[in-house]
Design a protein around this motif. Structure first.
Motif, PDB file in Angstrom:
ATOM      1  N   LYS A   1      -1.033  -4.391  15.007  1.00  0.00           N
ATOM      2  CA  LYS A   1      -2.448  -4.427  15.366  1.00  0.00           C
ATOM      3  C   LYS A   1      -2.912  -5.876  15.475  1.00  0.00           C
ATOM      4  CE  LYS A   1      -3.270  -0.130  12.813  1.00  0.00           C
ATOM      5  NZ  LYS A   1      -4.004   0.524  11.695  1.00  0.00           N
ATOM      6  N   MET A   2      -3.841  -6.097  16.401  1.00  0.00           N
ATOM      7  CA  MET A   2      -4.434  -7.423  16.557  1.00  0.00           C
ATOM      8  C   MET A   2      -5.900  -7.270  16.918  1.00  0.00           C
ATOM      9  SD  MET A   2      -5.664  -9.896  18.804  1.00  0.00           S
ATOM     10  CE  MET A   2      -4.974  -9.606  20.434  1.00  0.00           C
ATOM     11  N   MET A   3      -6.755  -8.025  16.249  1.00  0.00           N
ATOM     12  CA  MET A   3      -8.183  -8.002  16.566  1.00  0.00           C
ATOM     13  C   MET A   3      -8.715  -9.430  16.564  1.00  0.00           C
ATOM     14  SD  MET A   3      -9.662  -6.554  12.933  1.00  0.00           S
ATOM     15  CE  MET A   3      -8.420  -5.264  12.854  1.00  0.00           C
TER      16      MET A   3
ATOM     17  N   SER B   1     -10.059 -13.571  13.342  1.00  0.00           N
ATOM     18  CA  SER B   1      -8.908 -12.943  14.008  1.00  0.00           C
ATOM     19  C   SER B   1      -7.926 -12.458  12.954  1.00  0.00           C
ATOM     20  CB  SER B   1      -8.214 -13.930  14.954  1.00  0.00           C
ATOM     21  OG  SER B   1      -9.106 -14.418  15.927  1.00  0.00           O
ATOM     22  N   LYS B   2      -7.326 -11.310  13.241  1.00  0.00           N
ATOM     23  CA  LYS B   2      -6.350 -10.749  12.307  1.00  0.00           C
ATOM     24  C   LYS B   2      -5.244 -10.057  13.081  1.00  0.00           C
ATOM     25  CE  LYS B   2      -5.825  -7.283   8.626  1.00  0.00           C
ATOM     26  NZ  LYS B   2      -6.529  -6.298   7.763  1.00  0.00           N
ATOM     27  N   ALA B   3      -4.008 -10.277  12.650  1.00  0.00           N
ATOM     28  CA  ALA B   3      -2.842  -9.588  13.214  1.00  0.00           C
ATOM     29  C   ALA B   3      -2.025  -9.028  12.061  1.00  0.00           C
ATOM     30  CB  ALA B   3      -2.001 -10.541  14.057  1.00  0.00           C
ATOM     31  N   SER B   4      -1.492  -7.828  12.244  1.00  0.00           N
ATOM     32  CA  SER B   4      -0.682  -7.210  11.192  1.00  0.00           C
ATOM     33  C   SER B   4       0.419  -6.373  11.812  1.00  0.00           C
ATOM     34  CB  SER B   4      -1.544  -6.338  10.271  1.00  0.00           C
ATOM     35  OG  SER B   4      -2.077  -5.236  10.988  1.00  0.00           O
ATOM     36  N   GLU B   5       1.496  -6.235  11.066  1.00  0.00           N
ATOM     37  CA  GLU B   5       2.604  -5.360  11.469  1.00  0.00           C
ATOM     38  C   GLU B   5       3.092  -4.594  10.257  1.00  0.00           C
ATOM     39  OE1 GLU B   5       6.309  -6.020  14.307  1.00  0.00           O
ATOM     40  OE2 GLU B   5       6.762  -6.724  12.285  1.00  0.00           O
ATOM     41  N   ASP B   6       3.160  -3.272  10.395  1.00  0.00           N
ATOM     42  CA  ASP B   6       3.633  -2.393   9.327  1.00  0.00           C
ATOM     43  C   ASP B   6       4.886  -1.678   9.823  1.00  0.00           C
ATOM     44  OD1 ASP B   6       3.822  -1.024   6.983  1.00  0.00           O
ATOM     45  OD2 ASP B   6       2.258   0.444   7.454  1.00  0.00           O
ATOM     46  N   ARG B   7       5.983  -1.806   9.076  1.00  0.00           N
ATOM     47  CA  ARG B   7       7.237  -1.120   9.410  1.00  0.00           C
ATOM     48  C   ARG B   7       7.637  -0.271   8.206  1.00  0.00           C
ATOM     49  NH1 ARG B   7      10.853  -5.534  12.702  1.00  0.00           N
ATOM     50  NH2 ARG B   7      12.169  -3.697  12.896  1.00  0.00           N
ATOM     51  N   PRO B   8       7.133   0.962   8.123  1.00  0.00           N
ATOM     52  CA  PRO B   8       7.342   1.776   6.929  1.00  0.00           C
ATOM     53  C   PRO B   8       8.690   2.492   6.948  1.00  0.00           C
ATOM     54  CG  PRO B   8       5.932   2.944   8.462  1.00  0.00           C
ATOM     55  CD  PRO B   8       6.226   1.609   9.086  1.00  0.00           C
ATOM     56  N   ASN B   9       9.362   2.491   5.803  1.00  0.00           N
ATOM     57  CA  ASN B   9      10.573   3.308   5.594  1.00  0.00           C
ATOM     58  C   ASN B   9      11.577   3.187   6.738  1.00  0.00           C
ATOM     59  OD1 ASN B   9       8.014   5.325   4.573  1.00  0.00           O
ATOM     60  ND2 ASN B   9       9.532   4.698   3.064  1.00  0.00           N
ATOM     61  N   GLU B  10      11.862   1.974   7.125  1.00  0.00           N
ATOM     62  CA  GLU B  10      12.832   1.759   8.208  1.00  0.00           C
ATOM     63  C   GLU B  10      14.246   1.952   7.660  1.00  0.00           C
ATOM     64  OE1 GLU B  10      14.111  -1.776  11.332  1.00  0.00           O
ATOM     65  OE2 GLU B  10      12.100  -1.734  10.465  1.00  0.00           O
TER      66      GLU B  10
ATOM     67  N   ILE C   1      -4.755 -16.734  18.565  1.00  0.00           N
ATOM     68  CA  ILE C   1      -4.398 -15.414  18.043  1.00  0.00           C
ATOM     69  C   ILE C   1      -3.397 -15.604  16.902  1.00  0.00           C
ATOM     70  CG2 ILE C   1      -3.397 -13.175  18.572  1.00  0.00           C
ATOM     71  CD1 ILE C   1      -4.098 -13.593  21.460  1.00  0.00           C
ATOM     72  N   PRO C   2      -3.624 -15.026  15.735  1.00  0.00           N
ATOM     73  CA  PRO C   2      -2.613 -15.083  14.677  1.00  0.00           C
ATOM     74  C   PRO C   2      -1.402 -14.234  15.034  1.00  0.00           C
ATOM     75  CG  PRO C   2      -4.444 -13.693  14.017  1.00  0.00           C
ATOM     76  CD  PRO C   2      -4.838 -14.316  15.316  1.00  0.00           C
TER      77      PRO C   2
ATOM     78  N   ASN D   1      -6.506  -4.359  19.582  1.00  0.00           N
ATOM     79  CA  ASN D   1      -5.295  -3.807  20.186  1.00  0.00           C
ATOM     80  C   ASN D   1      -4.430  -3.176  19.098  1.00  0.00           C
ATOM     81  OD1 ASN D   1      -5.483  -5.041  23.054  1.00  0.00           O
ATOM     82  ND2 ASN D   1      -5.725  -6.807  21.711  1.00  0.00           N
ATOM     83  N   TRP D   2      -3.875  -2.022  19.412  1.00  0.00           N
ATOM     84  CA  TRP D   2      -3.036  -1.287  18.452  1.00  0.00           C
ATOM     85  C   TRP D   2      -1.858  -0.698  19.221  1.00  0.00           C
ATOM     86  CZ3 TRP D   2      -4.763   3.922  15.812  1.00  0.00           C
ATOM     87  CH2 TRP D   2      -3.731   4.368  14.960  1.00  0.00           C
ATOM     88  N   ARG D   3      -0.652  -1.119  18.839  1.00  0.00           N
ATOM     89  CA  ARG D   3       0.551  -0.610  19.486  1.00  0.00           C
ATOM     90  C   ARG D   3       1.462   0.033  18.441  1.00  0.00           C
ATOM     91  NH1 ARG D   3       4.572  -4.901  21.193  1.00  0.00           N
ATOM     92  NH2 ARG D   3       5.171  -4.599  19.017  1.00  0.00           N
ATOM     93  N   SER D   4       1.867   1.277  18.721  1.00  0.00           N
ATOM     94  CA  SER D   4       2.851   1.971  17.894  1.00  0.00           C
ATOM     95  C   SER D   4       4.150   2.045  18.690  1.00  0.00           C
ATOM     96  CB  SER D   4       2.361   3.380  17.539  1.00  0.00           C
ATOM     97  OG  SER D   4       1.160   3.317  16.798  1.00  0.00           O
ATOM     98  N   ASP D   5       5.194   1.422  18.159  1.00  0.00           N
ATOM     99  CA  ASP D   5       6.478   1.331  18.852  1.00  0.00           C
ATOM    100  C   ASP D   5       7.515   2.125  18.054  1.00  0.00           C
ATOM    101  OD1 ASP D   5       8.839   0.665  20.084  1.00  0.00           O
ATOM    102  OD2 ASP D   5       8.451  -1.477  20.185  1.00  0.00           O
ATOM    103  N   TYR D   6       7.839   3.337  18.554  1.00  0.00           N
ATOM    104  CA  TYR D   6       8.863   4.173  17.919  1.00  0.00           C
ATOM    105  C   TYR D   6      10.186   3.953  18.647  1.00  0.00           C
ATOM    106  CZ  TYR D   6       4.891   6.751  15.920  1.00  0.00           C
ATOM    107  OH  TYR D   6       3.752   7.102  15.252  1.00  0.00           O
ATOM    108  N   GLU D   7      11.244   3.696  17.888  1.00  0.00           N
ATOM    109  CA  GLU D   7      12.542   3.480  18.531  1.00  0.00           C
ATOM    110  C   GLU D   7      13.667   4.027  17.652  1.00  0.00           C
ATOM    111  OE1 GLU D   7      13.720  -0.377  20.510  1.00  0.00           O
ATOM    112  OE2 GLU D   7      15.185  -0.382  18.878  1.00  0.00           O
ATOM    113  N   ASN D   8      14.563   4.777  18.280  1.00  0.00           N
ATOM    114  CA  ASN D   8      15.800   5.192  17.612  1.00  0.00           C
ATOM    115  C   ASN D   8      16.968   4.693  18.438  1.00  0.00           C
ATOM    116  OD1 ASN D   8      17.697   6.326  15.951  1.00  0.00           O
ATOM    117  ND2 ASN D   8      16.678   8.319  15.836  1.00  0.00           N
ATOM    118  N   ARG D   9      17.975   4.210  17.746  1.00  0.00           N
ATOM    119  CA  ARG D   9      19.171   3.700  18.418  1.00  0.00           C
ATOM    120  C   ARG D   9      20.387   4.453  17.897  1.00  0.00           C
ATOM    121  NH1 ARG D   9      20.577  -2.212  16.958  1.00  0.00           N
ATOM    122  NH2 ARG D   9      21.344  -1.158  15.087  1.00  0.00           N
ATOM    123  N   PHE D  10      21.114   5.066  18.828  1.00  0.00           N
ATOM    124  CA  PHE D  10      22.359   5.760  18.492  1.00  0.00           C
ATOM    125  C   PHE D  10      23.503   4.860  18.965  1.00  0.00           C
ATOM    126  CE2 PHE D  10      19.024   8.809  19.381  1.00  0.00           C
ATOM    127  CZ  PHE D  10      19.051   9.625  18.262  1.00  0.00           C
TER     128      PHE D  10
END
Length: 525
Positions: A394-396, A418-427, A196-197, A353-362
């Protein structure tokens, strides 16, 4: 922007000494499948032998086996499987010197003259132990129905139950796996034997919580690599085996829960299903699986740093943190196989597989508590419409392969993408600061495990010289990482003689990894 490319080819030659003497008069071939009599699921690792001879075979992940050079004078097949009743089956050859069997085993143990039925709760353990027993190297195996006994949402949580494995968690979920104490980047993770990449920007570590546990049939952890495996792991290799077509199978599962932590609590909902069957006189096998998991949760956290002052251990920095997290996993897998005859089969497997991980830290940080004045920094992060930073990963993996038998020569091949990617927009990270007179704060370290800093009523975080919070830091970053693997492997096995087998093959890999980063920062001087 960074680009990295890799093209490599490995050659493999393995010589194995056989132990099965075969007479020239033996010419028949027996093929078939071993399944559970109650649910029709395949039994991998079953021991199939020809009674009265050392000739035999071990069933594969799909429960299928093949025994060549079998004497055609009324042979009897003996099939044994840990946790199941040993059975004998007489064999009748057809005109083309072949025989086909579907062996159905019943759960149970022979105790004295009686058969003790083994319940379904032990079937998974039996499957795992059978595969471990018949593997040539040091391997630990966990089967799907064994995983289902525990509330493991992802592969990482299931993996931590294997001896010699430890995991690194994130917000209560296992994320990275350590094999025999070796850190994750020195281990490999594969799906059906293909690497897996990694979507990690700066290393090749695989996030195991990306794959839902209910999408996997078997987890295999190999702690000692053999020459026919990729030599890219020091600690070991984790192989995720997806579900395979068998008899008609329909399964649905659903679950839910609720997190009671104030302000960050929320619900959890899980649903999944599998359908599989065989068509066209057992030639075509089809299986589809889907899974959806929506988990809304959070956590509270305190962190402290200590320093020594005149022989006393005092609190120098204190942080209060609140995490608001939502993780959504979606997964789809399929497996197809077409058997032209007993000697030739084509297989296709795929998983997405597609995972969306939303997190806010105060976070509230009290710095330099030992000085006459100390600083308070309050930070929040966001960047999406959900007021949180997003890790969209995402991973396929897709593979097409075949197995072919030409008598003494066997050939198998597999082409995979096989392809794996991660997008972290406007963090975004926003931090405000102010200073407070140390005399205005109450510091309680009576319980070192739970230190606490508070301010008098009416001073909500303190005041600066002008009575306002000041900007400490404002950053925004957009990250995108992409890793693509293309592989082709070809292997041959040739029976040189009755006691000597030669195995050789090669593999070509084309790897491309790309990372894009845009970073902006605003800071007070």
């Amino acid at each position: 922007m960074k680009h990295a490319g890799l093209l490599c080819m490995t050659l493999l030659t393995v010589m194995l000494a056989g132990t099965i003497p075969v007479s020239e008069s033996l010419a028949g071939t027996i093929t078939g499948m071993v399944v559970d009599d109650t649910d029709g699921l395949p039994l991998p690792g079953a021991n199939i032998s020809v009674k009265g001879t050392p000739n035999g075979s071990i069933s594969g992940q799909d429960g299928r086996f093949r025994i060549e050079n079998v004497q055609q004078t009324s042979p009897v097949i003996v099939t044994s499987y840990l946790g199941y009743v040993t059975e004998e089956f007489p064999v009748a050859f057809s005109g083309d010197d072949t025989a086909r069997l579907t062996i159905r085993l019943q759960p149970g143990l022979l105790v004295s003259e009686e058969i003790t039925v083994v319940g379904t709760m032990l079937k998974g353990q039996a499957k795992a132990l059978n595969q471990q027993k018949n593997n040539l190297n040091v391997t630990n195996v966990v089967a799907a129905d064994q995983i289902g006994k525990f509330p493991d949402a992802n592969v990482g949580d299931a993996l931590k139950r294997i001896p010699g494995i430890s995991v690194f968690g994130d917000q209560g979920e296992a994320r990275f796996g350590h094999v025999r104490g070796t850190e994750p980047r020195f281990n490999s993770v594969t799906v059906n034997g293909e690497r897996i990449p990694s979507a990690e920007a700066e290393n090749r570590t695989i996030q195991l919580d990306l794959v839902p546990a209910d999408m996997i049939q078997t987890i295999e952890v190999t702690k000692a690599l053999t020459p026919d495996m990729d030599a890219d792991a020091i600690g070991g290799s984790i192989n995720l085996v997806t579900k395979v077509p068998a008899e008609e199978r329909i399964s649905l599962n659903a679950g839910g829960g609720y997190n009671l932590i104030e302000e960050t609590g929320g619900g959890r909902y899980q649903v999944g299903g599998t359908y599989g069957n065989r068509f066209s006189d057992d030639r075509l096998g089809v299986l589809f699986s889907v899974s959806y998991d929506d988990n809304d949760f959070g956590s509270d956290d305190i962190e402290a740093e200590w320093d020594e002052d005149d022989g006393n251990i005092l609190l120098d920095e204190f942080q209060e943190r609140t995490y608001d997290v939502r993780r959504i996993r979606r997964s789809f897998s399929t497996a197809l196989d077409y058997r032209f005859n007993d000697n030739h089969v084509l297989k296709f497997t795929g998983i997405y597989n597609w995972r969306s991980d939303y997190e806010n830290r105060f976070r509230t940080k009290y710095k330099d508590l030992l000085d006459d004045t100390f600083e308070i920094v309050r930070e929040v992060k966001g960047g999406t419409k959900n007021d949180a930073r997003l890790e969209d990963q995402k991973m396929m993996s897709f593979a097409l392969g075949g197995e072919h038998d030409f008598g003494r020569l066997d050939m198998d091949w597999q082409a995979s993408y096989s392809k794996a990617s991660e997008d972290r927009p406007n963090e975004r990270y926003l931090a405000l600061k102010t200073e407070v007179d140390a005399s205005a704060a109450a510091i309680d370290i009576s319980n070192p495990s739970k230190p606490f800093v508070s301010l008098p009523s009416g001073i909500s975080g303190g005041v600066s010289d002008n009575g306002l919070w000041e900007l400490d830091e404002l950053t925004e970053e957009h990250q995108y990482t992409e890793d693509i693997d293309k592989n082709f492997a070809l292997n041959f096995t040739y029976d040189v003689s009755d006691e000597f087998t030669l195995k050789f093959g090669g593999k070509i890999r084309d790897k491309q990894k790309r990372r894009d980063n845009e970073f902006y920062e605003i800071r007070t001087c």
